[in-house]
Design an enzyme around this catalytic site. Structure first.
Site, PDB file in Angstrom:
ATOM      1  N   ARG A  15       0.333  -1.506   0.303  1.00 25.75           N
ATOM      2  CA  ARG A  15      -0.255   0.459   0.076  1.00 25.75           C
ATOM      3  C   ARG A  15       1.027   1.275   0.087  1.00 25.75           C
ATOM      4  NH1 ARG A  15      -3.663  -1.658   5.107  1.00 25.75           N
ATOM      5  NH2 ARG A  15      -1.450  -2.299   5.691  1.00 25.75           N
ATOM      6  N   LYS A  75       1.661   1.975   7.514  1.00 27.15           N
ATOM      7  CA  LYS A  75       2.185   0.726   8.269  1.00 27.15           C
ATOM      8  C   LYS A  75       3.135   1.084   9.900  1.00 27.15           C
ATOM      9  CE  LYS A  75       0.653  -2.550   9.641  1.00 27.15           C
ATOM     10  NZ  LYS A  75      -0.347  -2.487  10.286  1.00 27.15           N
ATOM     11  N   TYR A  94      -0.964   4.460  10.838  1.00 27.29           N
ATOM     12  CA  TYR A  94      -1.880   2.627  11.900  1.00 27.29           C
ATOM     13  C   TYR A  94      -0.087   2.953  12.794  1.00 27.29           C
ATOM     14  CZ  TYR A  94      -5.107   1.820   9.239  1.00 27.29           C
ATOM     15  OH  TYR A  94      -6.925   1.702   8.345  1.00 27.29           O
ATOM     16  N   HIS A  96      -0.430   1.003  16.498  1.00 28.50           N
ATOM     17  CA  HIS A  96      -1.243  -0.240  16.958  1.00 28.50           C
ATOM     18  C   HIS A  96       0.161   0.009  18.523  1.00 28.50           C
ATOM     19  CE1 HIS A  96      -4.016  -1.041  14.024  1.00 28.50           C
ATOM     20  NE2 HIS A  96      -2.936  -1.156  13.241  1.00 28.50           N
ATOM     21  N   GLU A 118      -5.808   4.805  13.778  1.00 30.05           N
ATOM     22  CA  GLU A 118      -6.411   3.708  14.494  1.00 30.05           C
ATOM     23  C   GLU A 118      -7.490   4.557  15.418  1.00 30.05           C
ATOM     24  OE1 GLU A 118      -3.526   3.475  14.572  1.00 30.05           O
ATOM     25  OE2 GLU A 118      -2.960   2.346  16.581  1.00 30.05           O
ATOM     26  N   ASP A 270      -2.777  -7.118  14.959  1.00 32.61           N
ATOM     27  CA  ASP A 270      -2.265  -5.950  14.785  1.00 32.61           C
ATOM     28  C   ASP A 270      -2.040  -5.655  16.866  1.00 32.61           C
ATOM     29  OD1 ASP A 270      -4.904  -5.133  15.314  1.00 32.61           O
ATOM     30  OD2 ASP A 270      -4.743  -4.070  13.460  1.00 32.61           O
TER      31      ASP A 270
HETATM   32  N1  LIG Z   1      -4.733  -8.047  10.296  1.00 30.65           N
HETATM   33  C1  LIG Z   1      -5.023  -6.985  10.101  1.00 30.65           C
HETATM   34  O1  LIG Z   1      -4.329  -6.784   8.833  1.00 30.65           O
HETATM   35  C2  LIG Z   1      -5.799  -5.617  10.746  1.00 30.65           C
HETATM   36  C3  LIG Z   1      -6.345  -5.968  11.703  1.00 30.65           C
HETATM   37  N2  LIG Z   1      -7.433  -4.902  12.110  1.00 30.65           N
HETATM   38  C4  LIG Z   1      -7.635  -5.602  13.550  1.00 30.65           C
HETATM   39  O2  LIG Z   1      -9.050  -6.198  13.694  1.00 30.65           O
HETATM   40  C5  LIG Z   1      -9.071  -5.887  15.776  1.00 30.65           C
HETATM   41  C6  LIG Z   1     -11.013  -5.387  15.070  1.00 30.65           C
HETATM   42  O3  LIG Z   1     -10.906  -4.055  14.520  1.00 30.65           O
HETATM   43  P1  LIG Z   1     -12.550  -3.758  14.081  1.00 30.65           P
HETATM   44  O4  LIG Z   1     -13.679  -5.098  13.586  1.00 30.65           O
HETATM   45  O5  LIG Z   1     -12.481  -2.512  13.257  1.00 30.65           O
HETATM   46  O6  LIG Z   1     -13.136  -3.090  15.781  1.00 30.65           O
HETATM   47  P2  LIG Z   1     -14.328  -3.211  16.342  1.00 30.65           P
HETATM   48  O7  LIG Z   1     -14.287  -2.637  16.670  1.00 30.65           O
HETATM   49  O8  LIG Z   1     -15.545  -2.510  14.919  1.00 30.65           O
HETATM   50  O9  LIG Z   1     -15.489  -4.245  16.755  1.00 30.65           O
HETATM   51  C7  LIG Z   1     -14.205  -4.887  18.147  1.00 30.65           C
HETATM   52  C8  LIG Z   1     -15.530  -5.786  18.115  1.00 30.65           C
HETATM   53  O10 LIG Z   1     -15.041  -6.400  19.251  1.00 30.65           O
HETATM   54  C9  LIG Z   1     -15.829  -6.230  20.731  1.00 30.65           C
HETATM   55  N3  LIG Z   1     -15.050  -6.911  21.629  1.00 30.65           N
HETATM   56  C10 LIG Z   1     -15.051  -5.674  22.342  1.00 30.65           C
HETATM   57  N4  LIG Z   1     -14.176  -7.132  23.393  1.00 30.65           N
HETATM   58  C11 LIG Z   1     -14.321  -8.737  22.947  1.00 30.65           C
HETATM   59  C12 LIG Z   1     -14.439  -9.346  24.145  1.00 30.65           C
HETATM   60  N5  LIG Z   1     -14.087  -9.776  24.906  1.00 30.65           N
HETATM   61  N6  LIG Z   1     -15.487 -10.472  23.652  1.00 30.65           N
HETATM   62  C13 LIG Z   1     -15.856 -10.411  22.801  1.00 30.65           C
HETATM   63  N7  LIG Z   1     -16.641  -9.425  21.751  1.00 30.65           N
HETATM   64  C14 LIG Z   1     -15.309  -7.926  22.318  1.00 30.65           C
HETATM   65  C15 LIG Z   1     -16.780  -5.507  20.738  1.00 30.65           C
HETATM   66  O11 LIG Z   1     -17.738  -5.129  20.977  1.00 30.65           O
HETATM   67  C16 LIG Z   1     -16.583  -4.608  18.787  1.00 30.65           C
HETATM   68  O12 LIG Z   1     -17.836  -5.053  18.414  1.00 30.65           O
HETATM   69  C17 LIG Z   1      -8.592  -4.524  15.668  1.00 30.65           C
HETATM   70  O13 LIG Z   1      -7.809  -4.811  16.591  1.00 30.65           O
HETATM   71  C18 LIG Z   1      -7.912  -4.302  13.975  1.00 30.65           C
HETATM   72  O14 LIG Z   1      -7.178  -3.509  14.141  1.00 30.65           O
HETATM   73  C19 LIG Z   1      -8.585  -4.179  10.890  1.00 30.65           C
HETATM   74  C20 LIG Z   1      -7.825  -4.201  10.249  1.00 30.65           C
HETATM   75  C21 LIG Z   1      -6.739  -5.109   9.511  1.00 30.65           C
HETATM   76  C1  LIG Z   2      -5.123  -1.934  10.402  1.00 28.77           C
HETATM   77  C2  LIG Z   2      -4.346  -2.154  10.095  1.00 28.77           C
HETATM   78  O1  LIG Z   2      -3.247  -2.677  10.567  1.00 28.77           O
HETATM   79  C3  LIG Z   2      -4.040  -2.176   8.328  1.00 28.77           C
HETATM   80  O2  LIG Z   2      -4.515  -2.624   7.944  1.00 28.77           O
HETATM   81  O3  LIG Z   2      -2.274  -3.258   8.760  1.00 28.77           O
HETATM   82 MG   LIG Z   3       2.131  -4.413  13.229  1.00 25.23          MG
END
Ligand SMILES: NC(=O)C1=CN([C@@H]2O[C@H](COP(=O)(O)OP(=O)(O)OC[C@H]3O[C@@H](n4cnc5c(N)ncnc54)[C@H](O)[C@@H]3O)[C@@H](O)[C@H]2O)C=CC1
Ligand SMILES: CC(=O)C(=O)O
Ligand SMILES: [Mg+2]
Length: 372
Positions: A15, A75, A94, A96, A118, A270
Site C-alpha cells: 500500500r 504501517k 497506523y 498499534h 486507528e 495488530d
Molecule cells: N491484521 C490486520 O491486517 C488488520 C487488523 N485489524 C484489527 O482487527 C481488530 C478489530 O477491528 P474492528 O472490527 O475495526 O473493531 P470494532 O471496534 O469495529 O469491533 C470490535 C468488536 O469487538 C467487540 N469486543 C470487544 N471486546 C470483546 C470481548 N472480550 N469479547 C467479545 N467481543 C468483544 C466489541 O464489542 C466490538 O463489537 C482490531 O484489532 C484491528 O486493529 C483491522 C484491520 C487489519
Molecule cells: C489496520 C492495519 O493494521 C492495517 O491495515 O494493516
Molecule cells: Mg502491526
C-alpha cells in the site's frame, strides 16, 4: 508544508499512504509533496502519475525523510524508519502501539509528534480510519482461513460450504464489529454455518436484525468460548478495545478441545492478538501450527490487496491529511475533537491512555498539549 510519502518497507506491504489524486489536492493548496520513487507501484500508481499530479519523485530516502515536516505512511514505522524520525516532524500512520513497547519507546525517544489512524474517532462512535482496512481484513479472513483448512496447509480438510449430503463447516467470529461482520458475511456467502460472539448486546441486536437469523448471535462468555473451541472449524479473532492490547480469549489449553486441523485467524494480531498462541506472521509465511491447530496471524492483511486497500484507506485519510497540512498538527487536532484522540506520542510523552496503561507509563492529556 513539506510532505513526504516513503515507500512502505514492512514484509509484503504494497500500500501507499497518498494517491496521485491526494497529491493533486495537496499541491493545489500550495503544499510541497515528495513521494519516494516506486512508492505507489504496488498499488498501481507510477512515478509519472505522481509527477503529473504535481508531486516530486525522490529516489534518495535520506533526503526524502530529512526535508519533511509531515510524513505520511501506512504501517507502523519499522526500526530503520524510527531512527530517521526527528523532533520537529509529524508522523501520520497506523501505530498499534499497545502491542509494541519497543516501537513506543523509539517514538518517544525521537521527540516526534505521532498521530495514529486507528484511534481517531467519529460522531457515531466508530473508528473511521480503521474501518476501511477492517472491512478488507474481515473479508480476507475467511478466504485465508478457508485456504488454511486445506490438507496441504495442515488443515482438517473441511470445505466450508460442504456438498449436498455433507454438512457445511462451522465458522465462529469473536467480535462482531467491522472485521467481524465482514468476515461473517463472507462465511455466510460461502455457505458456512456462522456464529458471532460479542460482549455488546447492542451490537448483537444490530447483527440479528440485519441478518434475520441467518447468522447466529451469542453473548460472549467463558462457556460460549469453550463451546466455540469444541465445535468450530474456523475461529476468527476480531475483537478490539480501542488502542489497548487485546485480551487472550482462546487459551493454549483450549486448543486441545478443538478438532485437529481447525483454523484460528487472528485479525486482532495488530493489537497483540486475542488467542494465547498467536504471534505475528507475514504474507511470506502466513501460518504456523500449534498443537495441531493452524494459526493465521498476518498483521498487515490489507497489504496483499494493495490496490483496493490503498483506495479505501486514502479516501478516509485524505480529509485529515489536508487538515494537518493546511493548519499544522496542533490547530488541526484542536479544531476536531475526533481527530484529537489520534495523538499517541508527542515530544517524548505518551498521550493515549490505553497505550500508557499497557506499559505502566504516565499519559498526558492530548487536550492540554494542543491548547499550549
Ligand atoms: N491484521 C490486520 O491486517 C488488520 C487488523 N485489524 C484489527 O482487527 C481488530 C478489530 O477491528 P474492528 O472490527 O475495526 O473493531 P470494532 O471496534 O469495529 O469491533 C470490535 C468488536 O469487538 C467487540 N469486543 C470487544 N471486546 C470483546 C470481548 N472480550 N469479547 C467479545 N467481543 C468483544 C466489541 O464489542 C466490538 O463489537 C482490531 O484489532 C484491528 O486493529 C483491522 C484491520 C487489519
Ligand atoms: C489496520 C492495519 O493494521 C492495517 O491495515 O494493516
Ligand atoms: Mg502491526
Amino acid at each position: 508544508m513539506k510532505i513526504a510519502v516513503p515507500k512502505e518497507i514492512k514484509n509484503h506491504e504494497y500500500r501507499v499512504a497518498l494517491t496521485p489524486t491526494g497529491a493533486r489536492e495537496l499541491v493545489g493548496r500550495g503544499h510541497s509533496v515528495s513521494v519516494q520513487a516506486t512508492a505507489g507501484e504496488g498499488a498501481g500508481f507510477s512515478d509519472s502519475d505522481y509527477e503529473v499530479a504535481g508531486a516530486q519523485v525522490e529516489a534518495n530516502v535520506d533526503a526524502l525523510w530529512k526535508s519533511a515536516e509531515l510524513i505520511l505512511k501506512v504501517k507502523e514505522p519499522q526500526a530503520e524508519e524510527v531512527a530517521r524520525l526527528t523532533a520537529n516532524q509529524t508522523l501520520f500512520t497506523y501505530l498499534h502501539l499497545a502491542a509494541e513497547e519497543k516501537l513506543t519507546q523509539g517514538l518517544m525517544a525521537s521527540g516526534a509528534t505521532c498521530i495514529a489512524y486507528e484511534t481517531i474517532t467519529d460522531a457515531k462512535g466508530g473508528l473511521p480510519l480503521l474501518a476501511p482496512m477492517s472491512t478488507v481484513a474481515g473479508r480476507m479472513a475467511v478466504q485465508a482461513g478457508a485456504h488454511s483448512l486445506e490438507k496441504a496447509q495442515g488443515g482438517s480438510g473441511v470445505l466450508l460450504p460442504g456438498v449436498p449430503g455433507v454438512a457445511p463447516g462451522k465458522v465462529t467470529v469473536i467480535g462482531g464489529g467491522v472485521v467481524g461482520e465482514n468476515a461473517a458475511r463472507m462465511a455466510l456467502g460461502l455457505g458456512a454455518e456462522v456464529t458471532i460472539l460479542d460482549k455488546s448486546i447492542a451490537r448483537l441486536e444490530v447483527l440479528d436484525d440485519r441478518y434475520q437469523g441467518r447468522i447466529k448471535t451469542v453473548y460472549s462468555t467463558a462457556d460460549a468460548l469453550d463451546q466455540a473451541a469444541k465445535e468450530s472449524d474456523m475461529i476468527v479473532g476480531a475483537i478490539l478495545i480501542p488502542g489497548a492490547a487485546a485480551p487472550k480469549l482462546i487459551t493454549r489449553a483450549m486448543l486441545a478441545d478443538m478438532k485437529p486441523g481447525s483454523v484460528l485467524v487472528d485479525v486482532a494480531i495488530d493489537q497483540g492478538g486475542c488467542f494465547e498462541t498467536s504471534k505475528p506472521t507475514t504474507h511470506a509465511e502466513p501460518t504456523y501450527i500449534v498443537d495441531g491447530i493452524v494459526h493465521y496471524c498476518v498483521a498487515n492483511m490489507p497489504g496483499a490487496v494493495a490496490r483496493t486497500s490503498t483506495l479505501g484507506l486514502t479516501n478516509a485519510t485524505l480529509p485529515f491529511v489536508l487538515a494537518l497540512a493546511d493548519k499544522g498538527w496542533q490547530q488541526a487536532l484542536k479544531d476536531d475533537p475526533h481527530f484529537l484522540p489520534g495523538l499517541n506520542v508527542h515530544n517524548g510523552q505518551v498521550t493515549y491512555q490505553a497505550v500508557a496503561d499497557a506499559f505502566g507509563l504516565e499519559s498526558v492529556d492530548p487536550a492540554s498539549i494542543v491548547s499550549l
